[in-house]
Every structure is written in structure tokens, then in C-alpha cells.
Design an enzyme around this catalytic site. Structure first.
Site, PDB file in Angstrom:
ATOM      1  N   LYS A  60       0.829  -1.205   0.000  1.00  0.00           N
ATOM      2  CA  LYS A  60       0.000   0.000   0.000  1.00  0.00           C
ATOM      3  C   LYS A  60       0.864   1.256   0.000  1.00  0.00           C
ATOM      4  CE  LYS A  60      -3.858  -2.254   2.402  1.00  0.00           C
ATOM      5  NZ  LYS A  60      -4.632  -2.337   3.660  1.00  0.00           N
ATOM      6  N   SER A  76      -0.670   0.691   5.967  1.00  0.00           N
ATOM      7  CA  SER A  76      -0.913  -0.146   7.131  1.00  0.00           C
ATOM      8  C   SER A  76      -1.925  -1.231   6.787  1.00  0.00           C
ATOM      9  CB  SER A  76      -1.430   0.702   8.305  1.00  0.00           C
ATOM     10  OG  SER A  76      -1.530  -0.075   9.486  1.00  0.00           O
ATOM     11  N   ASP A  77      -1.827  -2.336   7.510  1.00  0.00           N
ATOM     12  CA  ASP A  77      -2.789  -3.412   7.305  1.00  0.00           C
ATOM     13  C   ASP A  77      -2.910  -4.205   8.593  1.00  0.00           C
ATOM     14  OD1 ASP A  77      -4.381  -4.778   5.025  1.00  0.00           O
ATOM     15  OD2 ASP A  77      -3.481  -6.437   6.133  1.00  0.00           O
ATOM     16  N   GLN A  78      -4.093  -4.745   8.819  1.00  0.00           N
ATOM     17  CA  GLN A  78      -4.330  -5.547  10.016  1.00  0.00           C
ATOM     18  C   GLN A  78      -4.985  -6.868   9.635  1.00  0.00           C
ATOM     19  OE1 GLN A  78      -7.523  -4.721  13.126  1.00  0.00           O
ATOM     20  NE2 GLN A  78      -5.684  -4.167  14.268  1.00  0.00           N
TER      21      GLN A  78
END
Length: 200
Positions: A60, A76-78
Site C-alpha cells: 500500500k 498499514s494493514d491488520q
């Protein structure tokens, strides 16, 4: 006319349209823009949750940075990690019910990755915050009431700890208190400072 100090400041872009990440970054009181990254979030075969979160956070940030090479870009990623299986955003009520049934009485690790990229300076850093979340044993009625009330269908693991979702939990263990909401701000601050964006 901008002052030399203002002119020298790097533009900051949040590579995410998540309202949760936007609200968290706004806490720092610094100017930033928001841009949607066009990234396929499909897990690769056999990909573990932590690796998936890290790959997507970097993808991203890099994708948005490609269009704005002078800017400092945050990605960011979760991913919710249930015994090594990645659980993403449910997207609808039925999948959210299934996720909460499976997490009931379990400890789930929410893997929240953040990456900061600036192409013009060659800066690239990433880090991962792993938050251990112990879920209570939930009844069907509790699951249904929670989902109808909060509708957390855009949240990994179907639970929003910053809202009513806290009532689903026994405990949270982490070293970066905003990580569970979607953006580990301690790590983010460290990286954007290193990239040349002053905060204080």
C-alpha cells in the site's frame, strides 16, 4: 508565500481510506493527505497472518508513493490471526457471525503492520505490532446483539475494541495501545520522524 521552514517540510500521505486510521493519525496534529491504494488484498497460498499484514502494508505504501515520489507515505494493514489462520474484514453479517463464533473463548493475535516509504530519498521502513486479544465465551444472543448494534463489517475479526466490542473481551496485551484500532502510532511516529517529518 511559504516560509523556508514550511517549504522544506515533506508532504505526508496516509495510504488508506480507513476512517479509523485517519482518526488515529489526526491525533498527532500534523497535516496529511489521504489516498486510496489500489492493492489486491488476497492472501497468497499458505501465507501466514503476520507475513500477509507486512506484505500488504508495504504494498500500500509503495503503490501510493509511486504516484507521489517526493512524499512520505504511510501504509498499514491488520489481519486477525486465529491459530495461524488469517481472518480479514468480514464484509457482511453472516461472515461476522462466523468469525465471532470461532473466536469465542479463544486468544486471537491481531497483527497490525505499518510501513513508511519515500521514494525520492530511498527511505523504507516497516514494523509489526502483535496484539493478543482474549475473547470471552460468547453466547449467540451476545454475538447477534453486538453485530446488530455496531455493524463492524469493515474491521478485521469483526470486533471494534474502541466501541462496544470491548465488552466481548477478557483482556488485551500489547506494547502500542492504538495498534488494535488499526495504526500503531508509537511505531508510526518513530518511522515518520526518521523519514523527515517532524511531529513535536
Amino acid at each position: 508565500m511559504p516560509t523556508p521552514e514550511n517549504h522544506s517540510k515533506k508532504r505526508l500521505i496516509l495510504g488508506s481510506t480507513s476512517p479509523y486510521r485517519r482518526e488515529l493519525l489526526a491525533r498527532l496534529g500534523i497535516a496529511f493527505d489521504v489516498e486510496r491504494p489500489e492493492v489486491d488484498e488476497t492472501p497468497q497460498p499458505g501465507e501466514k497472518p503476520a507475513a500477509l499484514a507486512m506484505r500488504l502494508a508495504l504494498a500500500k505504501a509503495r503503490e501510493v508513493a509511486r504516484h507521489h515520489p517526493e512524499a512520505v507515505v504511510i501504509g498499514s494493514d491488520q489481519v486477525a490471526d486465529l491459530d495461524g489462520e488469517p481472518l480479514g474484514k468480514p464484509g457482511n453479517h453472516e461472515r461476522a457471525v462466523d468469525q465471532l463464533r470461532r473466536m469465542s473463548g479463544q486468544t486471537v493475535v491481531f497483527q497490525t503492520a505499518v510501513a513508511v516509504v519515500c521514494l525520492s530519498s530511498g527511505f523504507e521502513q516497516s514494523d509489526l505490532a502483535a496484539v493478543q486479544v482474549a475473547f470471552r465465551t460468547l453466547t449467540e444472543a451476545e454475538i447477534e446483539h453486538y453485530l446488530r448494534t455496531e455493524q463492524p463489517y469493515d474491521c478485521a475479526g469483526s470486533a471494534k475494541s474502541e466501541g462496544l466490542g470491548i465488552a466481548l473481551l477478557e483482556r488485551i496485551e500489547n506494547d502500542d495501545p492504538t495498534a488494535l484500532v488499526g495504526l500503531p502510532l508509537i511505531r508510526t511516529c518513530r518511522m515518520i520522524r526518521a523519514a523527515g517529518v517532524p511531529i513535536l
